[in-house]
Write a protein that holds these residues in place. Sequence first.
Motif, mmCIF file in Angstrom:
data_model
loop_
_atom_site.group_PDB
_atom_site.id
_atom_site.type_symbol
_atom_site.label_atom_id
_atom_site.label_comp_id
_atom_site.label_asym_id
_atom_site.label_seq_id
_atom_site.Cartn_x
_atom_site.Cartn_y
_atom_site.Cartn_z
ATOM 1 N N TYR A 128 46.955 37.193 47.220
ATOM 2 C CA TYR A 128 45.689 37.764 46.788
ATOM 3 C C TYR A 128 45.937 38.615 45.549
ATOM 4 O O TYR A 128 46.759 39.533 45.565
ATOM 5 N N ALA A 180 41.747 42.842 42.370
ATOM 6 C CA ALA A 180 40.643 42.807 41.418
ATOM 7 C C ALA A 180 39.526 43.696 41.937
ATOM 8 O O ALA A 180 39.594 44.221 43.055
ATOM 9 N N ARG A 216 41.410 38.306 45.117
ATOM 10 C CA ARG A 216 41.063 36.931 44.786
ATOM 11 C C ARG A 216 42.200 36.030 45.280
ATOM 12 O O ARG A 216 43.360 36.219 44.900
ATOM 13 N N CYS A 270 44.719 33.243 45.377
ATOM 14 C CA CYS A 270 45.366 32.427 44.346
ATOM 15 C C CYS A 270 46.429 31.548 44.981
ATOM 16 O O CYS A 270 47.021 31.895 46.001
ATOM 17 N N ILE A 282 42.812 29.839 41.112
ATOM 18 C CA ILE A 282 42.183 31.065 41.586
ATOM 19 C C ILE A 282 40.784 30.785 42.107
ATOM 20 O O ILE A 282 40.018 30.039 41.483
ATOM 21 N N LEU A 317 37.361 32.419 42.431
ATOM 22 C CA LEU A 317 36.673 33.542 41.804
ATOM 23 C C LEU A 317 35.922 34.368 42.846
ATOM 24 O O LEU A 317 35.758 33.955 43.999
ATOM 25 N N TYR A 318 35.450 35.524 42.433
ATOM 26 C CA TYR A 318 34.740 36.422 43.340
ATOM 27 C C TYR A 318 33.555 35.708 43.996
ATOM 28 O O TYR A 318 32.755 35.047 43.325
ATOM 29 N N SER A 330 38.084 34.060 48.519
ATOM 30 C CA SER A 330 38.190 35.361 47.859
ATOM 31 C C SER A 330 37.165 36.333 48.424
ATOM 32 O O SER A 330 36.256 35.952 49.170
ATOM 33 N N VAL A 357 31.790 39.211 36.162
ATOM 34 C CA VAL A 357 32.906 39.406 37.092
ATOM 35 C C VAL A 357 33.823 38.194 37.071
ATOM 36 O O VAL A 357 35.059 38.332 37.088
ATOM 37 N N TRP A 358 33.252 36.998 37.025
ATOM 38 C CA TRP A 358 34.084 35.790 36.957
ATOM 39 C C TRP A 358 34.920 35.780 35.682
ATOM 40 O O TRP A 358 36.098 35.404 35.699
ATOM 41 N N ASP A 386 35.985 38.366 34.092
ATOM 42 C CA ASP A 386 37.065 39.337 34.291
ATOM 43 C C ASP A 386 38.153 38.770 35.204
ATOM 44 O O ASP A 386 39.349 39.034 34.997
ATOM 45 N N ASP A 387 37.752 38.004 36.218
ATOM 46 C CA ASP A 387 38.730 37.394 37.120
ATOM 47 C C ASP A 387 39.698 36.494 36.345
ATOM 48 O O ASP A 387 40.910 36.520 36.586
#
Length: 283
Positions: free
Chosen positions: A13, A16, A21, A23, A72, A74-75, A80, A91-92, A94-95
């Motif tokens: 994880y 974030a 998230r 991974c 990954i 995403l949020y 995640s 937010v995505w 930034d992820d």
Amino acid sequence: MKPLAAAPPLPFYLSAAHGGRLCLYHAPAAHGPCLGGLVYVAPFAEEMNRSRRMAALQAQALARQGVGVLLIDLYGCGDSAGELAEASWAVWRDDIGLAIDWLQQRTHAPVGLWGLRLGALLALEVARLRAADLGLLLLWNPLADAQAYMTQFLRLQLAAGMGSASGPAANSVAALRAQLQQGQLLEVGGYELNGALVASIDGLQATAPPAGLPLHWLELVRDPALPLAPASARLAQAWSVTPQTVTGPAFWSTPEVTTCPALIEASCAWVRTTLEHAHAHGL
């Protein structure tokens, strides 16, 4: 030459905002040089789930060639933190930035982005913001018209007869968008959406990628004898890019799990050639 063996993917994880998230890191094959890395940017909603097998196979193939790949969620997606109803495009974005940072620290080599469908547009946006940090950009069937795509997605709810508004206007995509603009959540195909996310996707423009960043567009088609779809042809002309077409099934939309080995092979060939060129020239 026999390809090097790749280790099993490492699950973890990534820290974030608002939680971790999930991974999966496919490390470059041991006892060989690390050529670079790629962050995979998945498509939207059920397309993400239907593409997982292809994403895993592509990551494994690249890892065997000395390329580390980070997958990954995403949020609000997959395993995640968060719910899709709480997700936002910012937010995505930034992820993906966090994923780039993690992979750069891990590989100490050129890192790029690999995006599929709506994920290709997210990869493009991040690439424009962080062009100086990236070494390449691989796009699989980028969406040429995000608003048309979202309209098609919203029609799933109309087809299922699940609209919540009353009266004749409830039987239109415009009515569904109106509900979202009023702050209501909308469930489509088992995915709960908020108005801000839908508006962000509606407003996306597939503008040209950053100048100087190596770009390869692979377009999966069923019949190579047919021309590109009009929207894709217009996008290729605007970018002054000729997509490489590969014949195979649209695996992101088929109910059964399908794969396309030719797409994996074409992607590996381009990524490896691009990264080897960068190493040879000290880039």
